[in-house]
Design an enzyme around this catalytic site. Structure first.
Site, short mmCIF file in Angstrom:
data_model
loop_
_atom_site.label_atom_id
_atom_site.label_comp_id
_atom_site.label_asym_id
_atom_site.label_seq_id
_atom_site.Cartn_x
_atom_site.Cartn_y
_atom_site.Cartn_z
N TYR A 134 30.54 43.37 32.96
CA TYR A 134 30.84 43.59 31.54
C TYR A 134 30.00 44.75 31.01
CZ TYR A 134 33.26 39.10 31.74
OH TYR A 134 34.14 38.09 32.07
N ASN A 157 42.54 39.44 26.45
CA ASN A 157 43.52 40.37 27.02
C ASN A 157 44.92 39.75 27.01
OD1 ASN A 157 44.99 42.11 28.61
ND2 ASN A 157 43.96 41.55 30.53
N CYS A 165 41.70 42.37 33.83
CA CYS A 165 40.42 41.89 33.30
C CYS A 165 39.74 40.96 34.31
CB CYS A 165 40.64 41.18 31.96
SG CYS A 165 41.76 39.79 32.06
N HIS A 166 40.51 40.48 35.30
CA HIS A 166 39.88 39.63 36.32
C HIS A 166 38.89 40.43 37.19
CE1 HIS A 166 43.55 41.33 38.19
NE2 HIS A 166 42.85 41.34 39.31
N GLU A 192 42.90 40.11 46.27
CA GLU A 192 42.62 41.54 46.37
C GLU A 192 41.60 41.84 47.47
OE1 GLU A 192 41.86 43.39 42.59
OE2 GLU A 192 43.63 42.50 41.67
#
Lengths: 195, 167
Positions: A134, A157, A165-166, A192
């Protein structure tokens, strides 16, 4: 006589709804189209305006509540019109099977304003499989003091998954929060990592 | 306050009722389908301006009444013989729909009974509002609806098993 004795078949009604969607689009009065699709992180609601994808929602957000917010903040001219979201649904399916690393969809940021929107517009620059804290995001959007506000921007979001945003974590590497629940955040990050 | 409910909810909740009204007025087929589509298209257009707290079903039934009148007028204007086959299958051909011929029986009723059944019995409008739409007194509407239903009951007596998909 019961009303049910006056038959109306599901087929007839579905056909009429199809016609309504086509005509509403032709007349420019379908302001928000949505569909609900299955995904490895549970059912997702996708909604689009003329401009682009305006909302992706997880089931735990309560789809009825999501639609009501869209009605209040965008337009109540909303129909379940799945075909309008074919492209978005295909891109999401490709993403969930690991075949897509970037989304190529027009977005409508109508549901967020100011600094939150600024942060959300920045997030797609965090590449697939990468993560930032962040604090790092706050620095990169030119407001290093605004760590909490970045957290709020991620938590609110309106386009999760598509606007990643993850990929934003706490400085110590712990997850922080997620609109779709921490399980969903973990699932997306593992997806991912694996690809 | 203006309407803030997603229009989809109105289609979900009232789509069947409006189609029943259109079919009772126009017969099950392309005309009723047209009236249904025109009703919901007009409703979608007007939706954001509709005052909150409006009785949505009654409002839709009134819109359906206007659209049915339009369709009837258009039909009268184009009532020339034609060899063209309608491009949409009538729901009468749909085996899951009107296998018992209820819509045909409704179509065979005297017009006042048919309209009273459409707007009062199926559309849920009170006698007085139905009378405003179709003319006559509320009492006459009450009688016409009752007579129509009685005559349908005789055709489909209550003891008969309910068959067919109802929605």
């Amino acid at each position: 006589m019961n009303h049910d004795l006056f038959p109306v078949s599901r087929t007839d009604l579905d056909r009429l709804r199809e016609t309504l969607i086509v005509r509403a689009q032709d007349d420019g009065v379908l302001d928000v189209a949505y569909r609900i699709m299955d995904s490895p992180v549970g059912p997702l609601l996708l909604a689009t305006t003329e401009k682009g994808l305006v909302r992706v929602a997880f089931e735990i957000e309560d789809f009825d509540a999501v639609l009501e917010t869209l009605a209040q903040r965008v337009s109540p001219r909303i129909l379940d019109a799945p075909k309008r979201l074919d492209v978005a649904a295909v891109e999401l399916e490709e993403y969930f099977t690991g075949h897509r690393h970037e989304f190529d969809l027009p977005l409508d940021h109508a549901l967020s304003r100011g600094f939150r929107q600024e942060v959300q517009r920045f997030l797609p620059q965090i590449g697939y499989g990468q993560t930032l804290s962040y604090k790092e995001v706050a620095g990169l959007v030119g407001n290093p003091q605004a760590v909490r506000a970045v957290g709020t921007a991620c938590a609110t979001n309106p386009l999760p998954v598509v606007v990643p945003c993850h990929r934003v974590l706490r400085t110590d590497g712990s997850l922080g929060g997620y609109i779709g629940g921490l399980e969903a955040k973990t699932a997306l990050l593992s997806l991912e990592q694996a690809a | 306050m203006r309407m803030k409910e997603p229009f989809e909810k109105a289609v979900e909740r009232h789509g069947v009722t409006v189609l029943r009204v259109c079919r009772a007025v126009l017969g099950a087929g392309a005309d009723a389908d047209d009236a249904w589509s025109e009703t919901f298209l007009a409703a979608l257009r007007a939706w954001p301006e509709l005052p909150e707290g409006t009785n949505v079903e009654a409002w839709l039934v009134r819109v359906a009444h206007r659209k049915a009148v339009d369709v009837t007028r258009a039909r009268a204007r184009h009532a020339t013989p034609t060899d063209e086959v309608p491009d949409r299958a009538s729901s009468l051909d749909d085996p899951s729909g009107d296998e018992r011929g209820v819509w045909q029986a409704v179509a065979a009723l005297p017009e006042r009974q048919r309209l009273a059944i459409a707007y009062h019995y199926l559309g849920g409008l009170p006698h007085i509002q139905t009378a405003e739409l179709i003319g006559g007194t509320p009492e006459a509407v009450r009688r016409a609806a009752a007579d129509g239903i009685k005559s349908l009951r005789q055709t489909y007596n209550a003891g008969e098993a309910q068959k067919g998909e109802s929605r």
